[in-house]
Motif scaffolding. Structure first.
Motif, PDB file in Angstrom:
ATOM      1  N   ARG A 109       0.821  -1.216   0.000  1.00 31.43           N
ATOM      2  CA  ARG A 109       0.000   0.000   0.000  1.00 31.43           C
ATOM      3  C   ARG A 109       0.854   1.264   0.000  1.00 31.43           C
ATOM      4  N   LEU A 110       2.167   1.102   0.117  1.00 29.83           N
ATOM      5  CA  LEU A 110       3.061   2.268   0.126  1.00 29.83           C
ATOM      6  C   LEU A 110       3.699   2.476  -1.247  1.00 29.83           C
ATOM      7  N   SER A 111       4.264   3.648  -1.433  1.00 32.11           N
ATOM      8  CA  SER A 111       4.890   3.988  -2.714  1.00 32.11           C
ATOM      9  C   SER A 111       6.210   3.239  -2.891  1.00 32.11           C
ATOM     10  N   ILE A 119      13.180   3.526   0.786  1.00 36.25           N
ATOM     11  CA  ILE A 119      13.676   4.213   1.988  1.00 36.25           C
ATOM     12  C   ILE A 119      13.769   3.248   3.177  1.00 36.25           C
ATOM     13  N   HIS A 120      12.883   2.235   3.218  1.00 34.49           N
ATOM     14  CA  HIS A 120      12.925   1.259   4.321  1.00 34.49           C
ATOM     15  C   HIS A 120      14.291   0.585   4.429  1.00 34.49           C
ATOM     16  N   GLY A 121      15.018   0.494   3.300  1.00 31.20           N
ATOM     17  CA  GLY A 121      16.350  -0.109   3.331  1.00 31.20           C
ATOM     18  C   GLY A 121      17.303   0.644   4.233  1.00 31.20           C
ATOM     19  N   GLY A 122      17.049   1.935   4.448  1.00 33.13           N
ATOM     20  CA  GLY A 122      17.900   2.738   5.325  1.00 33.13           C
ATOM     21  C   GLY A 122      17.787   2.371   6.783  1.00 33.13           C
ATOM     22  N   MET A 123      16.753   1.576   7.130  1.00 32.23           N
ATOM     23  CA  MET A 123      16.572   1.176   8.537  1.00 32.23           C
ATOM     24  C   MET A 123      17.681   0.253   9.023  1.00 32.23           C
ATOM     25  N   ALA A 124      18.441  -0.308   8.097  1.00 32.44           N
ATOM     26  CA  ALA A 124      19.590  -1.140   8.513  1.00 32.44           C
ATOM     27  C   ALA A 124      20.593  -0.305   9.296  1.00 32.44           C
ATOM     28  N   HIS A 125      20.632   1.009   9.027  1.00 31.55           N
ATOM     29  CA  HIS A 125      21.591   1.894   9.694  1.00 31.55           C
ATOM     30  C   HIS A 125      20.935   2.818  10.723  1.00 31.55           C
ATOM     31  N   THR A 126      19.685   3.213  10.467  1.00 20.52           N
ATOM     32  CA  THR A 126      19.023   4.194  11.335  1.00 20.52           C
ATOM     33  C   THR A 126      17.615   3.724  11.666  1.00 20.52           C
ATOM     34  N   CYS A 180       8.776   6.365  -8.807  1.00 25.11           N
ATOM     35  CA  CYS A 180       8.971   6.584  -7.367  1.00 25.11           C
ATOM     36  C   CYS A 180       7.676   6.792  -6.595  1.00 25.11           C
ATOM     37  N   ASN A 181       6.662   7.423  -7.205  1.00 26.06           N
ATOM     38  CA  ASN A 181       5.423   7.703  -6.472  1.00 26.06           C
ATOM     39  C   ASN A 181       4.326   6.666  -6.713  1.00 26.06           C
ATOM     40  N   ARG A 182       4.629   5.654  -7.501  1.00 20.37           N
ATOM     41  CA  ARG A 182       3.630   4.623  -7.786  1.00 20.37           C
ATOM     42  C   ARG A 182       3.535   3.639  -6.613  1.00 20.37           C
ATOM     43  N   ARG A 183       2.340   3.167  -6.316  1.00 26.54           N
ATOM     44  CA  ARG A 183       2.189   2.125  -5.288  1.00 26.54           C
ATOM     45  C   ARG A 183       2.799   0.826  -5.796  1.00 26.54           C
ATOM     46  N   THR A 184       3.408   0.076  -4.895  1.00 18.39           N
ATOM     47  CA  THR A 184       4.116  -1.130  -5.359  1.00 18.39           C
ATOM     48  C   THR A 184       3.165  -2.226  -5.816  1.00 18.39           C
ATOM     49  N   GLN A 226       9.559  -5.403 -12.066  1.00 13.79           N
ATOM     50  CA  GLN A 226       9.709  -4.077 -11.462  1.00 13.79           C
ATOM     51  C   GLN A 226       9.787  -4.182  -9.942  1.00 13.79           C
ATOM     52  N   SER A 227       8.950  -5.056  -9.363  1.00 14.37           N
ATOM     53  CA  SER A 227       8.967  -5.251  -7.898  1.00 14.37           C
ATOM     54  C   SER A 227      10.333  -5.722  -7.427  1.00 14.37           C
ATOM     55  N   GLN A 228      10.927  -6.662  -8.175  1.00 16.12           N
ATOM     56  CA  GLN A 228      12.233  -7.176  -7.754  1.00 16.12           C
ATOM     57  C   GLN A 228      13.304  -6.095  -7.891  1.00 16.12           C
ATOM     58  N   ARG A 229      13.170  -5.222  -8.887  1.00 15.20           N
ATOM     59  CA  ARG A 229      14.138  -4.123  -9.018  1.00 15.20           C
ATOM     60  C   ARG A 229      13.976  -3.120  -7.865  1.00 15.20           C
ATOM     61  N   VAL A 230      12.743  -2.929  -7.385  1.00 10.76           N
ATOM     62  CA  VAL A 230      12.540  -2.095  -6.189  1.00 10.76           C
ATOM     63  C   VAL A 230      13.234  -2.744  -4.995  1.00 10.76           C
ATOM     64  N   ALA A 231      13.138  -4.070  -4.888  1.00 15.08           N
ATOM     65  CA  ALA A 231      13.802  -4.786  -3.786  1.00 15.08           C
ATOM     66  C   ALA A 231      15.324  -4.624  -3.869  1.00 15.08           C
ATOM     67  N   ILE A 232      15.860  -4.597  -5.088  1.00 20.05           N
ATOM     68  CA  ILE A 232      17.305  -4.378  -5.256  1.00 20.05           C
ATOM     69  C   ILE A 232      17.668  -2.953  -4.830  1.00 20.05           C
ATOM     70  N   ALA A 233      16.840  -1.981  -5.241  1.00 19.52           N
ATOM     71  CA  ALA A 233      17.093  -0.584  -4.849  1.00 19.52           C
ATOM     72  C   ALA A 233      17.042  -0.445  -3.331  1.00 19.52           C
TER      73      ALA A 233
END
Length: 258
Positions: free
Chosen positions: A107-109, A115-122, A154-158, A165-172
């Motif tokens: 349900r999120l963009s 951005i959730h990937g940044g939680m590994a550090h913060t 970037c603003n599209r819901r997943t 495309q979903s797997q490329r978002v997971a890579i990003a």
């Protein structure tokens, strides 16, 4: 003929696995035992083997998502086997893991998911939504999307994306961690052939451009031949193949399954 220069010193080694063994509860024999290998920084490594040979288990034991029964794993010079959970999280922060399932929040963009990937550090609630994230984090997430050719999404819901495309978002999302190593567990198993090729090409390009170490499990022998520098093969409870990819053929690798 080009001289082969050995790699000296621990700094050049991204991953060391020494004498690793794993047996699941109730099983008469180990999944595999006494598995050892070293992967230099920047190498692309494919792990192959038949169903049930423990390819995914090996990858997960290297991350300590599953605990090995014996042996040691090092990220560079850092021994991660035996590390306390808190210190383990810090060591894993620079390792991206891409699963077969994309594990996106539908349900999120796209940008919020990256951005959730940044939680590994913060660890902060501000990284849950793109609108709350600090500007520099948002900009880095957009940069990661550019690297997988999805900045326009970037603003599209997943839940509006294709599988590729979903797997490329997971890579990003994994790139948000600024990793020096990426583990990918059958990352294209659920994708159609063309999307699978596209995703593997993204992985391979990133590894070469950023000197990332890439370790991926695959059952596509063509992908192992095309996108790796080295092939590791599991068979009958042991690591029975460890060879440079160059010079290998589909037929030679297929012998691992006979």
């Amino acid at each position: 003929m080009t001289a082969h220069h050995p790699i000296h010193g621990h700094e050049a080694t991204a991953l060391s696995v020494r004498g690793l063994s794993k047996r699941f509860k109730g099983s008469a024999k180990p999944v595999w035992s006494n598995v050892s290998f070293e992967i230099p920084r920047g190498q692309r490594v494919a792990i192959i083997g038949g169903n049930g040979t423990g390819k995914s288990t090996l990858l997960r034991c290297c991350m300590r998502l599953i605990e090995p029964d014996a042996g040691d794993v090092f990220f560079g010079q850092q021994k991660i086997t035996g590390l306390h959970v808190r210190h383990l999280a810090a060591s894993r922060a620079r390792v991206g893991f891409v699963f077969q399932k994309h594990n996106l929040v539908h349900r999120l963009s796209v940008l919020s998911n990256v951005i959730h990937g940044g939680m590994a550090h913060t660890r902060t609630p501000r990284l849950w939504f793109q609108s709350l994230a600090p500007k520099e984090i948002r900009e880095h997430a957009l940069h990661c999307l550019e690297q997988v050719n999805l900045a326009d999404f970037c603003n599209r819901r997943t839940d509006q994306l294709s599988g590729g495309q979903s797997q490329r978002v997971a890579i990003a999302r994994a790139l948000m961690q600024k990793p020096n190593m990426i583990f990918a567990d059958e990352p294209v198993a659920s994708l159609d052939p063309q999307a699978g090729e596209d995703v593997m090409q993204v992985f391979s390009d990133l590894a070469q451009q950023k000197n990332l170490t890439l370790v991926f499990v695959t059952h596509h022998l063509e992908h192992a031949l095309r996108y790796s520098d080295r092939v590791l093969g599991l068979r009958e409870g042991a690591l029975t193949l460890d060879t440079p990819t160059q010079g290998q053929s589909n037929q030679q690798l297929r012998e691992m399954y006979e």
